[in-house]
Design a protein around this motif. Structure first.
Motif, mmCIF file in Angstrom:
data_model
loop_
_atom_site.group_PDB
_atom_site.id
_atom_site.type_symbol
_atom_site.label_atom_id
_atom_site.label_comp_id
_atom_site.label_asym_id
_atom_site.label_seq_id
_atom_site.Cartn_x
_atom_site.Cartn_y
_atom_site.Cartn_z
ATOM 1 N N ASN A 5 91.746 -48.206 -19.577
ATOM 2 C CA ASN A 5 92.875 -46.919 -19.810
ATOM 3 C C ASN A 5 92.572 -45.978 -18.477
ATOM 4 O O ASN A 5 91.794 -46.100 -18.002
ATOM 5 C CB ASN A 5 91.967 -46.093 -20.939
ATOM 6 N N VAL A 6 93.700 -45.458 -18.324
ATOM 7 C CA VAL A 6 93.702 -44.331 -17.099
ATOM 8 C C VAL A 6 93.962 -42.949 -17.514
ATOM 9 O O VAL A 6 94.587 -42.862 -18.552
ATOM 10 C CB VAL A 6 94.935 -44.721 -15.955
ATOM 11 N N GLY A 32 96.671 -43.340 -20.769
ATOM 12 C CA GLY A 32 97.347 -44.311 -21.302
ATOM 13 C C GLY A 32 96.705 -45.624 -20.800
ATOM 14 O O GLY A 32 95.752 -45.845 -19.909
ATOM 15 N N GLY A 33 96.974 -46.799 -21.658
ATOM 16 C CA GLY A 33 96.464 -48.098 -21.487
ATOM 17 C C GLY A 33 96.917 -48.662 -20.243
ATOM 18 O O GLY A 33 98.177 -48.463 -19.826
ATOM 19 N N VAL A 34 96.140 -49.557 -19.530
ATOM 20 C CA VAL A 34 96.512 -50.288 -18.266
ATOM 21 C C VAL A 34 97.428 -51.416 -18.993
ATOM 22 O O VAL A 34 96.738 -52.039 -19.707
ATOM 23 C CB VAL A 34 95.528 -50.507 -17.432
ATOM 24 N N LEU A 41 95.575 -49.513 -10.590
ATOM 25 C CA LEU A 41 95.275 -48.489 -11.427
ATOM 26 C C LEU A 41 96.117 -47.127 -11.111
ATOM 27 O O LEU A 41 96.355 -46.393 -12.014
ATOM 28 C CB LEU A 41 93.791 -48.069 -11.451
ATOM 29 N N ARG A 42 96.122 -46.987 -9.848
ATOM 30 C CA ARG A 42 97.192 -45.772 -9.334
ATOM 31 C C ARG A 42 98.443 -45.956 -9.951
ATOM 32 O O ARG A 42 99.150 -44.938 -10.286
ATOM 33 C CB ARG A 42 97.039 -45.694 -7.782
ATOM 34 N N HIS A 43 99.002 -47.154 -9.870
ATOM 35 C CA HIS A 43 100.464 -47.476 -10.613
ATOM 36 C C HIS A 43 100.301 -46.959 -11.944
ATOM 37 O O HIS A 43 101.405 -46.459 -12.577
ATOM 38 C CB HIS A 43 100.888 -48.886 -10.163
#
Length: 149
Positions: A5-6, A32-34, A41-43
């Motif tokens: 998640n991020v 939210g989930g990756v 992760l930045r995206h």
């Protein structure tokens, strides 16, 4: 197993954006989930911010990425949801974002995760934050020196 998640702490005019969920009336950050299609992760955090707030990518910038992952466990009522089956909780990578203007938020154009947002100082935000996610958020605030001990 923990779901990747991020999460974003969003700063705007020296205050912080608190988001009120539509499904369980708790206050939290954009997160939210990756997904498999996320290039990085930045995206993922850019995608989540755009989806959840109805903003454009040019309305904000990433100013910091955490040095490490943080975990939290789901409460029993969340564990029952199909999309979280097989996960004990989430492992989060936190980001600090700077939002240019709160007026760029358009929840009516968002994915519908939040019903309202407001700007708070960090102490006010911590006092209303979703209890079962609080330790992760608090620890990130310590990492970026928002909380002195």
């Amino acid at each position: 197993m923990f779901r990747e998640n991020v999460a974003a702490l969003i700063k705007c005019n020296n205050m912080f954006l608190a988001c009120n969920r539509t499904d369980h009336n708790m206050w939290q950050n954009v997160q939210g989930g990756v997904e498999k299609f996320d290039k990085s992760l930045r995206h993922a955090i850019i995608r989540e911010t755009v989806e959840e707030l109805g903003v454009k990518e040019e309305d904000f910038k990433i100013t910091y990425q955490s040095k490490f992952w943080r975990r939290y466990y789901f409460p029993k009522e969340i564990l029952k949801r199909d999309r979280f089956k097989g996960n004990l909780g989430q492992e989060q990578m936190w980001f600090l974002l700077e939002l240019n203007d709160i007026k760029s938020i358009h929840l009516e154009k968002s994915a519908g995760e939040f019903k309202k947002v407001k700007l708070l100082n960090i102490g006010e935000f911590l006092s209303i934050y979703s209890e079962w996610k609080l330790a992760s958020f608090y620890d990130f605030c310590r990492e970026i020196n928002l909380i002195k001990e």
